[in-house]
Scaffold this motif. Structure first.
Motif, PDB file in Angstrom:
ATOM      1  N   LYS A  48      19.061   9.662  -7.993  1.00 12.89           N
ATOM      2  CA  LYS A  48      19.653   9.679  -6.651  1.00 12.89           C
ATOM      3  C   LYS A  48      18.683   9.168  -5.587  1.00 12.89           C
ATOM      4  N   ASN A  49      17.421   9.587  -5.656  1.00  9.21           N
ATOM      5  CA  ASN A  49      16.489   9.336  -4.560  1.00  9.21           C
ATOM      6  C   ASN A  49      15.602   8.103  -4.715  1.00  9.21           C
ATOM      7  N   SER A  50      15.450   7.593  -5.929  1.00 10.01           N
ATOM      8  CA  SER A  50      14.500   6.501  -6.151  1.00 10.01           C
ATOM      9  C   SER A  50      14.816   5.197  -5.414  1.00 10.01           C
ATOM     10  N   PRO A  51      16.071   4.856  -5.138  1.00  9.31           N
ATOM     11  CA  PRO A  51      16.309   3.582  -4.453  1.00  9.31           C
ATOM     12  C   PRO A  51      15.843   3.548  -2.990  1.00  9.31           C
ATOM     13  N   SER A  52      15.651   4.700  -2.361  1.00  9.06           N
ATOM     14  CA  SER A  52      15.352   4.764  -0.918  1.00  9.06           C
ATOM     15  C   SER A  52      13.861   4.835  -0.636  1.00  9.06           C
ATOM     16  N   ASP A  53      13.360   3.856   0.097  1.00  5.22           N
ATOM     17  CA  ASP A  53      11.930   3.775   0.402  1.00  5.22           C
ATOM     18  C   ASP A  53      11.423   5.025   1.118  1.00  5.22           C
ATOM     19  N   GLU A  54      12.273   5.649   1.914  1.00  8.22           N
ATOM     20  CA  GLU A  54      11.862   6.829   2.686  1.00  8.22           C
ATOM     21  C   GLU A  54      11.478   8.026   1.819  1.00  8.22           C
ATOM     22  N   HIS A  55      11.817   7.978   0.541  1.00  8.34           N
ATOM     23  CA  HIS A  55      11.506   9.088  -0.366  1.00  8.34           C
ATOM     24  C   HIS A  55      10.143   8.950  -1.053  1.00  8.34           C
ATOM     25  N   TYR A  56       9.410   7.893  -0.715  1.00 10.58           N
ATOM     26  CA  TYR A  56       8.098   7.669  -1.333  1.00 10.58           C
ATOM     27  C   TYR A  56       6.990   8.058  -0.368  1.00 10.58           C
ATOM     28  N   GLU A  57       6.075   8.867  -0.860  1.00 10.74           N
ATOM     29  CA  GLU A  57       4.891   9.241  -0.098  1.00 10.74           C
ATOM     30  C   GLU A  57       3.718   8.468  -0.706  1.00 10.74           C
ATOM     31  N   ARG A  58       3.167   7.550   0.089  1.00  8.33           N
ATOM     32  CA  ARG A  58       2.049   6.714  -0.358  1.00  8.33           C
ATOM     33  C   ARG A  58       0.748   7.426  -0.012  1.00  8.33           C
ATOM     34  N   LEU A  59      -0.089   7.636  -1.033  1.00 10.92           N
ATOM     35  CA  LEU A  59      -1.296   8.449  -0.866  1.00 10.92           C
ATOM     36  C   LEU A  59      -2.519   7.735  -1.416  1.00 10.92           C
ATOM     37  N   THR A  60      -3.687   8.283  -1.067  1.00 11.48           N
ATOM     38  CA  THR A  60      -4.955   7.795  -1.596  1.00 11.48           C
ATOM     39  C   THR A  60      -5.767   8.989  -2.064  1.00 11.48           C
ATOM     40  N   ALA A  61      -6.249   8.926  -3.297  1.00 17.22           N
ATOM     41  CA  ALA A  61      -7.043  10.015  -3.878  1.00 17.22           C
ATOM     42  C   ALA A  61      -8.450  10.000  -3.284  1.00 17.22           C
ATOM     43  N   LYS A  62      -9.199  11.064  -3.560  1.00 16.58           N
ATOM     44  CA  LYS A  62     -10.574  11.181  -3.055  1.00 16.58           C
ATOM     45  C   LYS A  62     -11.459  10.022  -3.495  1.00 16.58           C
ATOM     46  N   ASP A  63     -11.158   9.448  -4.668  1.00 20.98           N
ATOM     47  CA  ASP A  63     -11.953   8.310  -5.157  1.00 20.98           C
ATOM     48  C   ASP A  63     -11.397   6.965  -4.676  1.00 20.98           C
ATOM     49  N   ASP A  64     -10.504   7.019  -3.666  1.00 19.04           N
ATOM     50  CA  ASP A  64      -9.874   5.843  -3.053  1.00 19.04           C
ATOM     51  C   ASP A  64      -8.829   5.149  -3.931  1.00 19.04           C
ATOM     52  N   SER A  65      -8.379   5.808  -4.990  1.00 16.56           N
ATOM     53  CA  SER A  65      -7.325   5.239  -5.839  1.00 16.56           C
ATOM     54  C   SER A  65      -5.963   5.501  -5.192  1.00 16.56           C
ATOM     55  N   PRO A  66      -5.182   4.458  -4.956  1.00 14.19           N
ATOM     56  CA  PRO A  66      -3.839   4.648  -4.406  1.00 14.19           C
ATOM     57  C   PRO A  66      -2.889   5.227  -5.471  1.00 14.19           C
ATOM     58  N   TYR A  67      -1.953   6.050  -5.022  1.00 12.79           N
ATOM     59  CA  TYR A  67      -0.906   6.595  -5.886  1.00 12.79           C
ATOM     60  C   TYR A  67       0.254   6.994  -5.000  1.00 12.79           C
ATOM     61  N   HIS A  69       3.990   9.748  -4.585  1.00 15.22           N
ATOM     62  CA  HIS A  69       4.930  10.780  -5.017  1.00 15.22           C
ATOM     63  C   HIS A  69       6.327  10.310  -4.632  1.00 15.22           C
ATOM     64  N   LEU A  70       7.292  10.610  -5.472  1.00 13.55           N
ATOM     65  CA  LEU A  70       8.699  10.458  -5.121  1.00 13.55           C
ATOM     66  C   LEU A  70       9.188  11.843  -4.730  1.00 13.55           C
ATOM     67  N   LYS A  71       9.790  11.934  -3.545  1.00 14.37           N
ATOM     68  CA  LYS A  71      10.237  13.231  -3.037  1.00 14.37           C
ATOM     69  C   LYS A  71      11.750  13.261  -2.850  1.00 14.37           C
ATOM     70  N   ALA A  72      12.307  14.446  -3.019  1.00 14.22           N
ATOM     71  CA  ALA A  72      13.731  14.674  -2.758  1.00 14.22           C
ATOM     72  C   ALA A  72      13.936  14.822  -1.249  1.00 14.22           C
ATOM     73  N   ALA A  73      15.183  14.909  -0.847  1.00 11.10           N
ATOM     74  CA  ALA A  73      15.507  15.060   0.578  1.00 11.10           C
ATOM     75  C   ALA A  73      14.880  16.322   1.168  1.00 11.10           C
ATOM     76  N   ASN A  74      14.671  17.361   0.340  1.00 10.49           N
ATOM     77  CA  ASN A  74      14.067  18.612   0.819  1.00 10.49           C
ATOM     78  C   ASN A  74      12.535  18.566   0.796  1.00 10.49           C
ATOM     79  N   GLN A  75      11.975  17.369   0.546  1.00  8.35           N
ATOM     80  CA  GLN A  75      10.531  17.123   0.520  1.00  8.35           C
ATOM     81  C   GLN A  75       9.816  17.671  -0.718  1.00  8.35           C
ATOM     82  N   GLN A  76      10.558  18.170  -1.704  1.00  2.00           N
ATOM     83  CA  GLN A  76       9.959  18.601  -2.961  1.00  2.00           C
ATOM     84  C   GLN A  76       9.568  17.364  -3.769  1.00  2.00           C
ATOM     85  N   ILE A  77       8.406  17.416  -4.411  1.00  2.00           N
ATOM     86  CA  ILE A  77       7.967  16.300  -5.242  1.00  2.00           C
ATOM     87  C   ILE A  77       8.783  16.294  -6.535  1.00  2.00           C
TER      88      ILE A  77
END
Length: 112
Positions: A48-67, A69-77
């Motif tokens: 349901k949620n994967s097609p919408s860009d707004e559901h992706y949280e773009r992050l950077t780890a402590k070692d600067d590696s990008p990764y 999360h895909l989140k639901a409408a309720n912000q749960q990962i």
């Protein structure tokens, strides 16, 4: 070749799923679920949620590696990516989840 979900049971007894791209590479991994039914609900949430860009949280780890999360409408990962070497690679990963996340192909490895 299109993507697919795989349901499996970890050594701790929890159910997990992976979303794999058409080339077999894991592009999204779930948390552990106590029941297979809850795991299947997680897959439905990705579908349901994967097609919408707004559901992706773009992050950077402590070692600067990008990764991401895909989140639901309720912000749960719902799922998390691997660690990438570049922002461009992470963004390609997101595009792959958008493309493959709506697949209805589910392989249940707990039944084998």
């Amino acid at each position: 070749m299109s993507g697919k979900f795989e349901i499996f049971k970890a050594t701790n007894g929890k159910f997990h799923f992976h979303l794999k791209a058409g080339n077999g590479e894991i592009i999204l991994s779930s948390q552990g679920y106590s029941t297979k039914s809850a795991c299947q609900n997680g897959i439905a949430s990705v579908q349901k949620n994967s097609p919408s860009d707004e559901h992706y949280e773009r992050l950077t780890a402590k070692d600067d590696s990008p990764y991401f999360h895909l989140k639901a409408a309720n912000q749960q990962i719902i799922g998390s990516s691997e660690m990438y070497k570049s922002v461009q690679a992470r963004d390609k990963g997101i595009e792959s989840v958008k493309t493959n996340g709506s697949t209805t192909t589910i392989k249940d490895l707990t039944e084998e």
